[in-house]
Design a protein around this motif. Sequence first.
Motif, PDB file in Angstrom:
ATOM      1  N   LEU A 370      94.652  -7.937  67.326  1.00 18.58           N
ATOM      2  CA  LEU A 370      93.900  -6.771  67.761  1.00 18.58           C
ATOM      3  C   LEU A 370      93.217  -7.029  69.095  1.00 18.58           C
ATOM      4  CD1 LEU A 370      92.920  -3.924  67.097  1.00 18.58           C
ATOM      5  CD2 LEU A 370      90.987  -4.952  65.872  1.00 18.58           C
ATOM      6  N   ALA A 371      92.636  -8.215  69.264  1.00 20.17           N
ATOM      7  CA  ALA A 371      91.953  -8.535  70.524  1.00 20.17           C
ATOM      8  C   ALA A 371      92.938  -8.600  71.688  1.00 20.17           C
ATOM      9  CB  ALA A 371      91.200  -9.855  70.381  1.00 20.17           C
ATOM     10  N   TYR A 372      94.059  -9.282  71.484  1.00 20.07           N
ATOM     11  CA  TYR A 372      95.041  -9.389  72.558  1.00 20.07           C
ATOM     12  C   TYR A 372      95.638  -8.028  72.906  1.00 20.07           C
ATOM     13  CZ  TYR A 372      94.831 -14.419  71.636  1.00 20.07           C
ATOM     14  OH  TYR A 372      94.409 -15.712  71.465  1.00 20.07           O
ATOM     15  N   LEU A 373      95.918  -7.231  71.899  1.00 14.59           N
ATOM     16  CA  LEU A 373      96.487  -5.907  72.152  1.00 14.59           C
ATOM     17  C   LEU A 373      95.499  -5.029  72.910  1.00 14.59           C
ATOM     18  CD1 LEU A 373      98.876  -3.996  71.706  1.00 14.59           C
ATOM     19  CD2 LEU A 373      97.852  -3.336  69.524  1.00 14.59           C
ATOM     20  N   SER A 374      94.224  -5.131  72.568  1.00  8.41           N
ATOM     21  CA  SER A 374      93.214  -4.338  73.271  1.00  8.41           C
ATOM     22  C   SER A 374      93.136  -4.730  74.742  1.00  8.41           C
ATOM     23  CB  SER A 374      91.845  -4.525  72.598  1.00  8.41           C
ATOM     24  OG  SER A 374      91.887  -4.123  71.240  1.00  8.41           O
ATOM     25  N   MET A 375      93.166  -6.027  75.014  1.00  5.78           N
ATOM     26  CA  MET A 375      93.117  -6.478  76.415  1.00  5.78           C
ATOM     27  C   MET A 375      94.343  -6.027  77.182  1.00  5.78           C
ATOM     28  SD  MET A 375      91.420 -10.255  76.481  1.00  5.78           S
ATOM     29  CE  MET A 375      91.456 -10.126  78.254  1.00  5.78           C
ATOM     30  N   LEU A 376      95.505  -6.125  76.556  1.00  2.61           N
ATOM     31  CA  LEU A 376      96.727  -5.712  77.242  1.00  2.61           C
ATOM     32  C   LEU A 376      96.703  -4.222  77.549  1.00  2.61           C
ATOM     33  CD1 LEU A 376      99.555  -6.255  78.292  1.00  2.61           C
ATOM     34  CD2 LEU A 376     100.409  -6.030  75.956  1.00  2.61           C
ATOM     35  N   LEU A 377      96.312  -3.399  76.596  1.00  2.00           N
ATOM     36  CA  LEU A 377      96.263  -1.951  76.834  1.00  2.00           C
ATOM     37  C   LEU A 377      95.238  -1.601  77.904  1.00  2.00           C
ATOM     38  CD1 LEU A 377      96.544  -0.606  73.170  1.00  2.00           C
ATOM     39  CD2 LEU A 377      98.331  -0.704  74.929  1.00  2.00           C
ATOM     40  N   ALA A 378      94.084  -2.286  77.880  1.00  2.00           N
ATOM     41  CA  ALA A 378      93.074  -2.029  78.904  1.00  2.00           C
ATOM     42  C   ALA A 378      93.579  -2.400  80.289  1.00  2.00           C
ATOM     43  CB  ALA A 378      91.795  -2.796  78.567  1.00  2.00           C
ATOM     44  N   TYR A 456      75.198 -24.909  78.212  1.00  2.00           N
ATOM     45  CA  TYR A 456      76.052 -24.111  77.342  1.00  2.00           C
ATOM     46  C   TYR A 456      75.938 -22.623  77.669  1.00  2.00           C
ATOM     47  CZ  TYR A 456      76.585 -28.293  74.424  1.00  2.00           C
ATOM     48  OH  TYR A 456      76.887 -29.555  73.964  1.00  2.00           O
ATOM     49  N   VAL A 457      74.735 -22.179  77.999  1.00  2.00           N
ATOM     50  CA  VAL A 457      74.555 -20.770  78.382  1.00  2.00           C
ATOM     51  C   VAL A 457      75.308 -20.480  79.674  1.00  2.00           C
ATOM     52  CG1 VAL A 457      72.863 -19.043  79.078  1.00  2.00           C
ATOM     53  CG2 VAL A 457      72.338 -20.595  77.189  1.00  2.00           C
ATOM     54  N   ALA A 458      75.188 -21.388  80.650  1.00  2.00           N
ATOM     55  CA  ALA A 458      75.922 -21.203  81.903  1.00  2.00           C
ATOM     56  C   ALA A 458      77.427 -21.209  81.666  1.00  2.00           C
ATOM     57  CB  ALA A 458      75.536 -22.305  82.890  1.00  2.00           C
ATOM     58  N   ALA A 459      77.882 -22.071  80.748  1.00  2.00           N
ATOM     59  CA  ALA A 459      79.320 -22.120  80.445  1.00  2.00           C
ATOM     60  C   ALA A 459      79.776 -20.824  79.786  1.00  2.00           C
ATOM     61  CB  ALA A 459      79.620 -23.308  79.535  1.00  2.00           C
ATOM     62  N   ALA A 460      78.945 -20.244  78.908  1.00  2.00           N
ATOM     63  CA  ALA A 460      79.322 -18.980  78.274  1.00  2.00           C
ATOM     64  C   ALA A 460      79.457 -17.866  79.304  1.00  2.00           C
ATOM     65  CB  ALA A 460      78.292 -18.610  77.208  1.00  2.00           C
ATOM     66  N   ILE A 461      78.540 -17.837  80.274  1.00  2.00           N
ATOM     67  CA  ILE A 461      78.647 -16.833  81.342  1.00  2.00           C
ATOM     68  C   ILE A 461      79.932 -17.035  82.133  1.00  2.00           C
ATOM     69  CG2 ILE A 461      77.558 -15.989  83.448  1.00  2.00           C
ATOM     70  CD1 ILE A 461      74.863 -16.781  82.230  1.00  2.00           C
ATOM     71  N   ARG A 462      80.240 -18.292  82.439  1.00  2.00           N
ATOM     72  CA  ARG A 462      81.466 -18.565  83.193  1.00  2.00           C
ATOM     73  C   ARG A 462      82.701 -18.147  82.413  1.00  2.00           C
ATOM     74  NH1 ARG A 462      85.081 -22.606  82.725  1.00  2.00           N
ATOM     75  NH2 ARG A 462      86.401 -23.032  84.557  1.00  2.00           N
ATOM     76  N   ARG A 463      82.726 -18.394  81.110  1.00  2.00           N
ATOM     77  CA  ARG A 463      83.886 -18.019  80.296  1.00  2.00           C
ATOM     78  C   ARG A 463      84.107 -16.518  80.328  1.00  2.00           C
ATOM     79  NH1 ARG A 463      82.400 -21.019  74.793  1.00  2.00           N
ATOM     80  NH2 ARG A 463      84.242 -19.924  74.002  1.00  2.00           N
ATOM     81  N   VAL A 464      83.038 -15.750  80.264  1.00  2.00           N
ATOM     82  CA  VAL A 464      83.183 -14.292  80.312  1.00  2.00           C
ATOM     83  C   VAL A 464      83.704 -13.859  81.681  1.00  2.00           C
ATOM     84  CG1 VAL A 464      81.925 -12.115  80.213  1.00  2.00           C
ATOM     85  CG2 VAL A 464      81.420 -13.922  78.563  1.00  2.00           C
ATOM     86  N   LEU A 465      83.129 -14.424  82.748  1.00  2.00           N
ATOM     87  CA  LEU A 465      83.552 -14.039  84.100  1.00  2.00           C
ATOM     88  C   LEU A 465      85.000 -14.434  84.367  1.00  2.00           C
ATOM     89  CD1 LEU A 465      80.384 -15.008  86.177  1.00  2.00           C
ATOM     90  CD2 LEU A 465      81.072 -12.738  85.389  1.00  2.00           C
ATOM     91  N   ASN A 467      87.535 -15.372  82.110  1.00  2.00           N
ATOM     92  CA  ASN A 467      88.594 -14.954  81.192  1.00  2.00           C
ATOM     93  C   ASN A 467      88.688 -13.444  80.995  1.00  2.00           C
ATOM     94  OD1 ASN A 467      89.415 -17.657  80.544  1.00  2.00           O
ATOM     95  ND2 ASN A 467      87.626 -17.842  79.232  1.00  2.00           N
ATOM     96  N   PHE A 468      87.625 -12.716  81.286  1.00  2.00           N
ATOM     97  CA  PHE A 468      87.635 -11.282  81.005  1.00  2.00           C
ATOM     98  C   PHE A 468      87.375 -10.423  82.239  1.00  2.00           C
ATOM     99  CE2 PHE A 468      86.266 -13.485  77.127  1.00  2.00           C
ATOM    100  CZ  PHE A 468      87.273 -13.093  76.268  1.00  2.00           C
ATOM    101  N   VAL A 469      86.500 -10.869  83.127  1.00  4.38           N
ATOM    102  CA  VAL A 469      86.188 -10.062  84.309  1.00  4.38           C
ATOM    103  C   VAL A 469      87.194 -10.324  85.432  1.00  4.38           C
ATOM    104  CG1 VAL A 469      84.428  -9.517  86.026  1.00  4.38           C
ATOM    105  CG2 VAL A 469      83.756 -10.036  83.669  1.00  4.38           C
ATOM    106  N   SER A 470      87.448 -11.598  85.707  1.00  9.38           N
ATOM    107  CA  SER A 470      88.330 -11.941  86.835  1.00  9.38           C
ATOM    108  C   SER A 470      89.738 -11.377  86.689  1.00  9.38           C
ATOM    109  CB  SER A 470      88.388 -13.462  87.006  1.00  9.38           C
ATOM    110  OG  SER A 470      87.127 -13.969  87.358  1.00  9.38           O
ATOM    111  N   PRO A 471      90.417 -11.479  85.532  1.00  6.70           N
ATOM    112  CA  PRO A 471      91.772 -10.900  85.452  1.00  6.70           C
ATOM    113  C   PRO A 471      91.814  -9.414  85.768  1.00  6.70           C
ATOM    114  CG  PRO A 471      91.384 -12.361  83.602  1.00  6.70           C
ATOM    115  CD  PRO A 471      90.072 -12.204  84.294  1.00  6.70           C
ATOM    116  N   PHE A 472      90.839  -8.664  85.287  1.00  4.59           N
ATOM    117  CA  PHE A 472      90.842  -7.226  85.554  1.00  4.59           C
ATOM    118  C   PHE A 472      90.551  -6.944  87.031  1.00  4.59           C
ATOM    119  CE2 PHE A 472      90.271  -7.342  80.984  1.00  4.59           C
ATOM    120  CZ  PHE A 472      91.081  -6.301  80.565  1.00  4.59           C
TER     121      PHE A 472
END
Length: 1184
Positions: A370-378, A456-465, A467-472
């Motif tokens: 479900l997560a992968y399909l949502s990202m692909l459709l978006a 760890y907080v800085a790493a979580a921010i980096r992971r979001v940027l 893996n999710f923000v940069s590709p789009f």
Amino acid sequence: MGPDVPLLNEYKQEFFWKRFPQTVLGGPRFKLGYCAPPYVYVNQAVLFLTPWLFGGIGTLLCQLQLLQELHAAVLSGMLMLGAAAGVQALALYAARRSGTVERLGAPNILADEEEVEFTHCVSPETVRFIAPGKRFGLNVVLHTVLAGVLCGFGTWYVFLGRLTALYGSIGVSLVVFVLSWVTLCIAEYSLIVNTATETATFQAQDTYEITPLTRPLYIFTFIAVDLADRFTGPVPELQLASQVLHVLFLFLPLLWALGMLSPLDALLLWGMEQTLVFGLGGSAMSSNVRLLLMFAVSVGVSVCNFFIPSTLGVVLFSISMGFLLSMDLSQVGAHCQGSAAACGDSGWHRGGSPPPPSSFGWRLGCRELLAYLSMLLAAMAEAGLLHHFLGSVQPQSMFSGPQAPVSYLLLVLFVLCWALREIQGAYVFGGVFLNPLYPRGMSSVQTFKQRNRGLYVAAAIRRVLLNFVSPFAMIAYLSMDKSLQRLHTASLSVGFTRAFRVVWQSSEDALFQMVLVVSVRLAGGDSTLPGWDNLGTGVQLLLVGLLIDRVVQFLAKLKFTLSVLVTSWTEKKQRRQSAGTLLALNASLCPLLLAVVILSAMLSAPLLPLFTLPIFLVGFPRPQRSWPGPVGTACPCPDSIFYQQMSGSLASALRMAFARGSLGSLAPGSHFLGRFQDRMVWIMILERGYGYCTVNIKGLELQETSCHTVEARRVDEVFEMAFERPDRLGLTQGFNLHWGNILTPCAALPVRVYSDARNVLSGIIDSHDNLRKLQDDFLKALVWLLLRYCVQKHKGFPWNSEEGPGGGGRKSQQDSSSLTSFGDWSDEDDLFGPQPARRTVALVSTEAQLGHTALQTGPSLPGSVEMDSLFENMALSALQPLQPLGLGLGLPAVDKGRSTEVFRESPGSLPQLNFSCPQSELFNLPTGWRTAPLLPSRLLQLRPLFPEDWFRFTLGQFGPSVQGEASDDMTKALKEDEALKELHAQVVLSCLVSLGAASAFTSPSYVYRLYCGDVPWTEGLDWLSSSKELYQLTLRAFRFSFKLLFDQASLGPMECPEELFSTLEEYEKDWYIGLVTERGWHDSVLQEKPFLFSLGHDLTMGTYTGRVLSLQEQLVQVGRLNGEGVRGQWANLSWELLYATNDDEERYSIQAHPVMLRNLTVQAADPPLGYPIYSSAPLHFPCL
């Protein structure tokens, strides 16, 4: 060993100087090492020059204008075809004749295999020596035809008229003509007569005779360019290429001799990998099959994009296929095969800590789909809308178009992701400066995690940027690019296919590449760069990605080169007599050295330091994995289980480290080294995709050699400087003093591993007070185990007859270890020292009594050597030995004509037990355990030793577990049952006598032998060994009692029965107490038993040792290795062992090098060249 140890010993030097001229000339053996008739050399010379003769005939007829070029080339080819067929026919005939002779006569196996007895010029021996022939009939036909085709095209390639037209000079043409035919003769000889061993060797064995095709293939490549120039129009680039290649053609023998040109298998894999990574946006793969399949699918996607008429369709198709191909496709196959296959296919071995089932990404479930399909459709919706509405907008400038805000967003994202990744590791700015934000000096895992919360907080921010923000953001930029409007050209189609794929495959690298392209456009402003802008964004990204990779390789190779050069002088143990000369030579030829480094970086080939000296060559290009075999090959030993146990937990820790960026930028071919106590873990990245990573974990030997110890000490120093310095650092203390080392510390990872503690038991095992206490503890432990045995039997979990004596219900491969020895020839003193434990005959006799088939064995003599492997069920002592006269002297007499039951009471004659409590029947013991052949007076004499209070207390603890809701009165009645007490007293005291422990233990050697199960013969030993369950209970009780002795000597005596009871429960539940050589020890480590204890004896020091393994979460220090340094040393290892056959264990190139870590790197190579004791299958785990 000193630094001037010979690079090759005398024998290998002679062998090398015989082999190398053969390699240079393509196969003729003119240096034999012994006298041979002249016709041997003449025949080889004639066969070597035969292609030149036939080519010369064709050239002469063409120059005399008797034949056209094409006809002359065909004539030369046909003549060569006939000659090749004749050579192969002669070789086949000689093989048949010599085969008959060999079968009739006995070969002289003492003669040198290289020496041949020649009779005449065409004898079978002579023919087989010169032309050995082919192993496969298909190769006979194929190689013969190729020899004719090669001679024909080669003649056409070097016609004097063609050379004169290229260079316009008769003199130059003649020189090129003569030297070109030398190259052709070398290739023809290796193809059809005798194949030389190539310096560029990838496979250890040439099973399918591919090596003869290598040199002709390169010649056909040169000829293909010349044919393209001939039959196409006047293209200046092709004509220039043809001129250059005709000159390079003359140097092919030199390139073959230096090993710079890849063999066919390595060339094919390298070409597919480079095309997949840089041309199609994929990743290097963990196996050859995966590489082939992924390459074929990726090429198909690029071809489809070329034929899709709509640009919107190209965008949507590229995004969807790029996303799907960048996922971990192995999970799809595992999901289809079921959960059991999923675990196996992913490479998880038994013993590794299983990944948390609730953790995202470990298995392909509904949540992940479900997560992968949502990202692909978006992503598809975003790209489709932006391309439809804004893709055709033509901006006036870079600063005003729709791509402008996305460009600035990409710049900001790159800076943030880079900064947040840098602060995650122990060093910043390429390992030069210490990171002040990284916690140091933390011995506690919990404290380390608390101090790391900010990171760890800085790493979580980096992971979001990342893996999710940069590709789009990158998809938005590409979807609005104007070059999509002119997509239907081959270059643009390939470029955009790669661009949309690499966004997912390697988001961090794609972001860096796109930022560089954007920066060039912003720097250019409103002006246009015609040559650059006409390429299109897709091709620009392709070229930038290729350039970045080659620059990174160049810098890594340059650092490796400087390390080898500098340490050859600064490290005294590496300073050879020739060091000064080599340094001066490298300094004087600095431009040539720099050219070698640049060329190796351009070809993505390893930089090979010959014998690891500062003599640098360009190794042949090969895949990133460096080795042709499947991943997961190792040289296992008993210590391998420790790496196998920690591989799963280490993979989980690596998953988090990769996601946080603690280990830096990841790419296939990256190498890492982990260190914990005496364990060295080698980690290699095999694949990298969107949300997953594939690694191979190797374990290096624990039995450290002198070279291993030197390098391990330097590794500890490097890690200590990075992780154990105080937090507040001065300005001068912030530099990495080991920057030139091949190892750069990255992070400390919490991993569940076994901590190994070893203690010398002097003062414990030889203390008389402790030994006197051992007897009482043994009786209490045996009482506890017998009552527990009854409880388990009542609950439906009876004692397993295969259960080992170590504890925890683990099966033991060494069936309850060694049982007894009839021939204990020593008294209970240490006159001759303790005898090592050995497998004896009581087990065999027990199996015979139980009706099992067993081999008859004789008694073991003191000092005899017996071997027992961890992976085999039968020891050498199980083989029937020779029986010398008088061997049975001193042994108890046995009347073989009568049954052994005459020495004991028959079960039918035993008195009936009259229990006063009905519940006592639950604690009744088997009847055979009451039949010990001991006099009642003997047991009555030992009766005061029985711990009655402990028996009642233990019975009260176990009673409720079998009585259910019984009243206290029932428990009291159970404790007061005299018949039950006497029953257990009889069995316990019988076991005590059978072990020879009726008196207090007085000898450490005797204690050690009992612990090992090597029980000397006593009057009750036959009875005890006849009951396998009772023997194992007795042995386990003795081991428990020794562990109690060890604990009480270290921590103080037990204060109350409750503490002793809880301690024994802990032993049973959380401990394995046994021997390192037992199968139960192996299984307990893999099943992650919390604690393990073993008693050992150091024969050299004459001391007894206790070994305790504790499973706990510890910090494993991990550092990044210079990948080019590893590849260079592995390339030299391959050349040195496969070509020079320099397998000397004391050779120079395997000696310790604290900067290059040469010995550890050689160990980590794949077998048969390396010898890691553990190597995992490819481990796939998520990194989101």
